[in-house]
Design a protein around this motif. Sequence first.
Motif, PDB file in Angstrom:
ATOM      1  N   ASP A  13       0.965  -1.150   0.043  1.00 46.80           N
ATOM      2  CA  ASP A  13       0.187  -0.118  -0.071  1.00 46.80           C
ATOM      3  C   ASP A  13       0.876   1.169  -0.104  1.00 46.80           C
ATOM      4  O   ASP A  13       1.554   1.515   1.125  1.00 46.80           O
ATOM      5  CB  ASP A  13      -1.054   0.084   1.174  1.00 46.80           C
ATOM      6  CG  ASP A  13      -1.809   1.213   1.287  1.00 46.80           C
ATOM      7  OD1 ASP A  13      -1.645   2.232   0.646  1.00 46.80           O
ATOM      8  OD2 ASP A  13      -3.011   0.944   2.126  1.00 46.80           O
ATOM      9  N   TRP A  14       1.170   1.947  -1.120  1.00 43.56           N
ATOM     10  CA  TRP A  14       2.085   2.930  -1.164  1.00 43.56           C
ATOM     11  C   TRP A  14       1.522   4.100  -0.585  1.00 43.56           C
ATOM     12  O   TRP A  14       2.539   4.819  -0.171  1.00 43.56           O
ATOM     13  CB  TRP A  14       2.263   3.105  -2.822  1.00 43.56           C
ATOM     14  CG  TRP A  14       2.729   2.043  -3.345  1.00 43.56           C
ATOM     15  CD1 TRP A  14       2.062   1.263  -4.367  1.00 43.56           C
ATOM     16  CD2 TRP A  14       4.047   1.532  -3.249  1.00 43.56           C
ATOM     17  NE1 TRP A  14       2.671   0.197  -4.650  1.00 43.56           N
ATOM     18  CE2 TRP A  14       3.945   0.086  -4.149  1.00 43.56           C
ATOM     19  CE3 TRP A  14       5.202   1.882  -2.648  1.00 43.56           C
ATOM     20  CZ2 TRP A  14       5.249  -0.647  -4.298  1.00 43.56           C
ATOM     21  CZ3 TRP A  14       6.254   1.024  -2.842  1.00 43.56           C
ATOM     22  CH2 TRP A  14       6.423  -0.208  -3.517  1.00 43.56           C
ATOM     23  N   GLY A  27      10.505  13.034   5.216  1.00 43.53           N
ATOM     24  CA  GLY A  27      10.033  14.043   4.030  1.00 43.53           C
ATOM     25  C   GLY A  27       8.546  13.382   3.430  1.00 43.53           C
ATOM     26  O   GLY A  27       8.251  12.300   3.993  1.00 43.53           O
ATOM     27  N   ASP A  28       8.211  14.210   2.827  1.00 40.96           N
ATOM     28  CA  ASP A  28       7.119  14.071   2.214  1.00 40.96           C
ATOM     29  C   ASP A  28       7.019  13.440   0.801  1.00 40.96           C
ATOM     30  O   ASP A  28       7.500  13.991  -0.236  1.00 40.96           O
ATOM     31  CB  ASP A  28       6.188  15.421   1.962  1.00 40.96           C
ATOM     32  CG  ASP A  28       4.785  15.165   1.684  1.00 40.96           C
ATOM     33  OD1 ASP A  28       4.243  14.079   1.786  1.00 40.96           O
ATOM     34  OD2 ASP A  28       4.098  16.432   1.237  1.00 40.96           O
ATOM     35  N   ASP A  33       5.729   8.680  -6.456  1.00 40.71           N
ATOM     36  CA  ASP A  33       6.901   8.431  -6.479  1.00 40.71           C
ATOM     37  C   ASP A  33       7.524   7.132  -5.647  1.00 40.71           C
ATOM     38  O   ASP A  33       8.728   6.595  -6.301  1.00 40.71           O
ATOM     39  CB  ASP A  33       7.654   9.689  -5.968  1.00 40.71           C
ATOM     40  CG  ASP A  33       7.318  10.830  -6.752  1.00 40.71           C
ATOM     41  OD1 ASP A  33       6.851  10.645  -8.092  1.00 40.71           O
ATOM     42  OD2 ASP A  33       7.469  11.915  -6.416  1.00 40.71           O
ATOM     43  N   LEU A  34       7.207   6.917  -4.742  1.00 38.53           N
ATOM     44  CA  LEU A  34       7.414   5.559  -4.002  1.00 38.53           C
ATOM     45  C   LEU A  34       7.376   4.456  -4.492  1.00 38.53           C
ATOM     46  O   LEU A  34       8.515   3.747  -4.458  1.00 38.53           O
ATOM     47  CB  LEU A  34       6.946   5.799  -2.462  1.00 38.53           C
ATOM     48  CG  LEU A  34       7.558   6.521  -1.220  1.00 38.53           C
ATOM     49  CD1 LEU A  34       6.301   6.448  -0.224  1.00 38.53           C
ATOM     50  CD2 LEU A  34       8.874   6.361  -1.038  1.00 38.53           C
ATOM     51  N   GLU A  35       6.439   4.410  -5.348  1.00 35.82           N
ATOM     52  CA  GLU A  35       6.110   2.931  -5.937  1.00 35.82           C
ATOM     53  C   GLU A  35       7.106   3.163  -7.169  1.00 35.82           C
ATOM     54  O   GLU A  35       7.564   1.895  -7.498  1.00 35.82           O
ATOM     55  CB  GLU A  35       4.578   3.111  -6.774  1.00 35.82           C
ATOM     56  CG  GLU A  35       4.424   1.780  -7.331  1.00 35.82           C
ATOM     57  CD  GLU A  35       2.892   1.731  -7.857  1.00 35.82           C
ATOM     58  OE1 GLU A  35       2.694   0.644  -8.520  1.00 35.82           O
ATOM     59  OE2 GLU A  35       2.170   2.601  -7.948  1.00 35.82           O
ATOM     60  N   PHE A  38      10.672   2.400  -5.590  1.00 34.97           N
ATOM     61  CA  PHE A  38      10.805   0.983  -5.047  1.00 34.97           C
ATOM     62  C   PHE A  38      10.867   0.137  -6.162  1.00 34.97           C
ATOM     63  O   PHE A  38      11.549  -0.901  -6.248  1.00 34.97           O
ATOM     64  CB  PHE A  38       9.897   0.758  -4.081  1.00 34.97           C
ATOM     65  CG  PHE A  38      10.323   0.981  -2.575  1.00 34.97           C
ATOM     66  CD1 PHE A  38      10.614   0.221  -1.746  1.00 34.97           C
ATOM     67  CD2 PHE A  38      10.175   2.280  -2.086  1.00 34.97           C
ATOM     68  CE1 PHE A  38      11.161   0.378  -0.350  1.00 34.97           C
ATOM     69  CE2 PHE A  38      10.461   2.597  -0.786  1.00 34.97           C
ATOM     70  CZ  PHE A  38      10.927   1.525  -0.071  1.00 34.97           C
ATOM     71  N   SER A  39      10.023   0.102  -7.211  1.00 31.11           N
ATOM     72  CA  SER A  39      10.087  -0.710  -8.441  1.00 31.11           C
ATOM     73  C   SER A  39      11.206  -0.624  -9.250  1.00 31.11           C
ATOM     74  O   SER A  39      11.610  -1.854  -9.694  1.00 31.11           O
ATOM     75  CB  SER A  39       8.970  -0.092  -9.063  1.00 31.11           C
ATOM     76  OG  SER A  39       7.639  -0.670  -8.640  1.00 31.11           O
ATOM     77  N   ASN A  40      12.135   0.324  -9.024  1.00 34.04           N
ATOM     78  CA  ASN A  40      13.559   0.574  -9.816  1.00 34.04           C
ATOM     79  C   ASN A  40      14.512   0.264  -8.997  1.00 34.04           C
ATOM     80  O   ASN A  40      15.669   0.253  -9.382  1.00 34.04           O
ATOM     81  CB  ASN A  40      13.404   1.947 -10.275  1.00 34.04           C
ATOM     82  CG  ASN A  40      12.814   2.106 -11.544  1.00 34.04           C
ATOM     83  OD1 ASN A  40      12.554   1.299 -12.277  1.00 34.04           O
ATOM     84  ND2 ASN A  40      12.065   3.554 -11.563  1.00 34.04           N
ATOM     85  N   SER A  41      14.247  -0.402  -7.703  1.00 33.73           N
ATOM     86  CA  SER A  41      15.278  -0.774  -6.733  1.00 33.73           C
ATOM     87  C   SER A  41      15.644  -2.107  -7.052  1.00 33.73           C
ATOM     88  O   SER A  41      14.770  -2.834  -7.338  1.00 33.73           O
ATOM     89  CB  SER A  41      14.926  -0.433  -5.563  1.00 33.73           C
ATOM     90  OG  SER A  41      14.699   1.077  -5.281  1.00 33.73           O
TER      91      SER A  41
END
Length: 143
Positions: A13-14, A27-28, A33-35, A38-41
């Motif tokens: 759940d992003w 930070g905000d 952006d998190l998805e 994390f998908s590119n990590s």
Amino acid sequence: MTITWSNSRVGVDWQELAAVYRAAPLGDKNATDLEIVFSNSRFCCFASDGNRIVGAGRVLADGRDCAYLCDIAVLPSHQGLGLGKEIVAKLVAQSQSHAKIILYSVPGREPFYAKLGFLRMKTAMAIFRDRESALERGYLFEP
């Protein structure tokens, strides 16, 4: 408290993860952006207490030379319980095939990471989109 661990991005759940980063406080970071990041990590680690994400981290890596740990976050309600240390340990273990493992830390948290084996680098440099904010918050300093 029963912590479950996952390296999978499936079902994350992003929005909930964004709330962890705001509370940590790192930070905000918005959910979209998190998805993406994390998908590119190469590696990810999520800690959950029941169905709730309480900690996370990720690694950008090239598969051989350099692995970069970033975005290590734990909810304040779960800090001091060893979750941050465990997230870092799990990510370092996944990154062991790399010649060097680099970590980017929030200013002031360096002693925590030093206890986990990280040493300061003399040569690290950066360009931030918001240079002034990074200078004010202690992420950058001018020579």
